[in-house]
Write a protein that holds these residues in place. Structure first.
Motif, mmCIF file in Angstrom:
data_model
loop_
_atom_site.group_PDB
_atom_site.id
_atom_site.type_symbol
_atom_site.label_atom_id
_atom_site.label_comp_id
_atom_site.label_asym_id
_atom_site.label_seq_id
_atom_site.Cartn_x
_atom_site.Cartn_y
_atom_site.Cartn_z
ATOM 1 N N VAL A 94 20.145 -2.759 -56.451
ATOM 2 C CA VAL A 94 20.731 -2.555 -55.115
ATOM 3 C C VAL A 94 19.664 -2.031 -54.158
ATOM 4 O O VAL A 94 19.595 -2.474 -53.002
ATOM 5 C CB VAL A 94 21.951 -1.613 -55.172
ATOM 6 N N ASN A 95 18.822 -1.139 -54.605
ATOM 7 C CA ASN A 95 17.745 -0.632 -53.745
ATOM 8 C C ASN A 95 16.781 -1.751 -53.339
ATOM 9 O O ASN A 95 16.311 -1.777 -52.192
ATOM 10 C CB ASN A 95 16.998 0.511 -54.430
ATOM 11 N N ILE A 96 16.494 -2.662 -54.247
ATOM 12 C CA ILE A 96 15.639 -3.815 -53.917
ATOM 13 C C ILE A 96 16.335 -4.670 -52.854
ATOM 14 O O ILE A 96 15.713 -5.104 -51.882
ATOM 15 C CB ILE A 96 15.311 -4.631 -55.184
ATOM 16 N N PHE A 97 17.645 -4.891 -53.031
ATOM 17 C CA PHE A 97 18.416 -5.657 -52.050
ATOM 18 C C PHE A 97 18.418 -4.959 -50.686
ATOM 19 O O PHE A 97 18.235 -5.596 -49.655
ATOM 20 C CB PHE A 97 19.856 -5.858 -52.550
ATOM 21 N N VAL A 98 18.589 -3.647 -50.681
ATOM 22 C CA VAL A 98 18.615 -2.878 -49.425
ATOM 23 C C VAL A 98 17.278 -3.025 -48.696
ATOM 24 O O VAL A 98 17.247 -3.217 -47.476
ATOM 25 C CB VAL A 98 18.965 -1.398 -49.684
ATOM 26 N N GLU A 99 16.171 -2.937 -49.409
ATOM 27 C CA GLU A 99 14.861 -3.088 -48.766
ATOM 28 C C GLU A 99 14.692 -4.487 -48.185
ATOM 29 O O GLU A 99 14.177 -4.651 -47.075
ATOM 30 C CB GLU A 99 13.735 -2.756 -49.745
ATOM 31 N N ALA A 100 15.123 -5.515 -48.912
ATOM 32 C CA ALA A 100 15.052 -6.885 -48.395
ATOM 33 C C ALA A 100 15.948 -7.041 -47.173
ATOM 34 O O ALA A 100 15.576 -7.698 -46.197
ATOM 35 C CB ALA A 100 15.453 -7.875 -49.484
ATOM 36 N N LEU A 101 17.122 -6.419 -47.209
ATOM 37 C CA LEU A 101 18.051 -6.480 -46.079
ATOM 38 C C LEU A 101 17.463 -5.790 -44.850
ATOM 39 O O LEU A 101 17.566 -6.307 -43.733
ATOM 40 C CB LEU A 101 19.381 -5.839 -46.475
ATOM 41 N N ARG A 102 16.825 -4.652 -45.053
ATOM 42 C CA ARG A 102 16.189 -3.944 -43.927
ATOM 43 C C ARG A 102 15.130 -4.808 -43.253
ATOM 44 O O ARG A 102 14.940 -4.719 -42.044
ATOM 45 C CB ARG A 102 15.584 -2.629 -44.406
ATOM 46 N N ALA A 103 14.443 -5.624 -44.040
ATOM 47 C CA ALA A 103 13.421 -6.515 -43.468
ATOM 48 C C ALA A 103 14.048 -7.715 -42.761
ATOM 49 O O ALA A 103 13.403 -8.337 -41.927
ATOM 50 C CB ALA A 103 12.480 -6.999 -44.570
ATOM 51 N N ALA A 104 15.320 -8.014 -43.080
ATOM 52 C CA ALA A 104 15.957 -9.218 -42.547
ATOM 53 C C ALA A 104 16.830 -8.975 -41.320
ATOM 54 O O ALA A 104 17.175 -9.931 -40.633
ATOM 55 C CB ALA A 104 16.805 -9.869 -43.641
ATOM 56 N N VAL A 105 17.203 -7.727 -41.069
ATOM 57 C CA VAL A 105 18.114 -7.446 -39.949
ATOM 58 C C VAL A 105 17.527 -6.386 -39.025
ATOM 59 O O VAL A 105 16.797 -5.501 -39.472
ATOM 60 C CB VAL A 105 19.517 -6.988 -40.441
ATOM 61 N N PRO A 106 17.868 -6.447 -37.747
ATOM 62 C CA PRO A 106 17.318 -5.503 -36.778
ATOM 63 C C PRO A 106 18.186 -4.256 -36.564
ATOM 64 O O PRO A 106 18.123 -3.630 -35.518
ATOM 65 C CB PRO A 106 17.264 -6.344 -35.495
ATOM 66 N N VAL A 107 19.025 -3.924 -37.553
ATOM 67 C CA VAL A 107 19.907 -2.768 -37.418
ATOM 68 C C VAL A 107 19.704 -1.816 -38.586
ATOM 69 O O VAL A 107 19.095 -2.175 -39.599
ATOM 70 C CB VAL A 107 21.401 -3.198 -37.326
ATOM 71 N N GLU A 108 20.233 -0.621 -38.437
ATOM 72 C CA GLU A 108 20.112 0.383 -39.492
ATOM 73 C C GLU A 108 20.904 -0.050 -40.724
ATOM 74 O O GLU A 108 22.019 -0.559 -40.615
ATOM 75 C CB GLU A 108 20.640 1.724 -38.981
ATOM 76 N N VAL A 109 20.324 0.171 -41.905
ATOM 77 C CA VAL A 109 20.980 -0.116 -43.175
ATOM 78 C C VAL A 109 21.006 1.183 -43.965
ATOM 79 O O VAL A 109 19.962 1.799 -44.177
ATOM 80 C CB VAL A 109 20.227 -1.206 -43.977
#
Length: 166
Positions: A94-109
């Motif tokens: 999940v942490n790996i997914f969160v980091e990838a998501l942070r790189a993909a979206v311009p909003v806070e995760v």
């Protein structure tokens, strides 16, 4: 995928209320449950199920599209802690997914404790008389809504206590 620039989104006051839309995610191995809040950020509703695509990134692209389409300003991702509140075996993925998501979206995760949310949703659906075929696919989005609702409720209580302290 290039890192998206973070944007600071002001919370918009509307009368005595503030508008801020949230997206809640329940990341699983095969599916990603998605929920969305109302415009005031008070109620979470199941939205959809997105197939996981760690290799191709289609799941991240779909979440980025939802952020843009729905005006989402913060994403809350369920973090599968153990019953003791410790990092379990699924936390790393999940942490790996969160980091990838942070790189993909311009909003806070942000990550949020999701202990027993899927189990609670499964139990509630069984109690409602739904068989396993009816529950399949609905559990993930409903669990995402429960994760997001828990987050919204905790932050509403925090804001109320801060206002009382003033």
């Amino acid at each position: 995928m290039a890192a998206a620039q973070r944007r600071t989104v002001p919370i918009r006051p509307v009368g005595p209320f503030f508008l801020m839309r949230y997206l809640g995610l329940d990341p699983g191995t095969h599916r990603l449950g998605v929920a969305i809040s109302d415009a005031r950020g008070r109620m979470a509703l199941p939205l959809e199920i997105v197939p996981r695509d760690a290799a191709g990134g289609a799941d991240l692209r779909r979440i980025a599209a939802l952020v843009a389409e729905r005006g989402v300003e913060r994403i809350v991702v369920g973090l599968p802690l153990t019953l003791l509140g410790e990092a379990g075996p699924a936390v790393e993925s999940v942490n790996i997914f969160v980091e990838a998501l942070r790189a993909a979206v311009p909003v806070e995760v942000v990550s949020w404790d999701e202990r027993l949310t899927s189990a609670q949703v499964e139990w509630e659906m069984r109690e409602a008389g739904m068989d396993s075929r009816q529950r399949r696919g609905r559990v993930d989005a409903a669990a995402a809504a429960l994760i997001l609702q828990n987050y919204l409720d905790a932050h509403e209580q925090q804001q109320e206590s801060q206002e009382e302290d003033r």
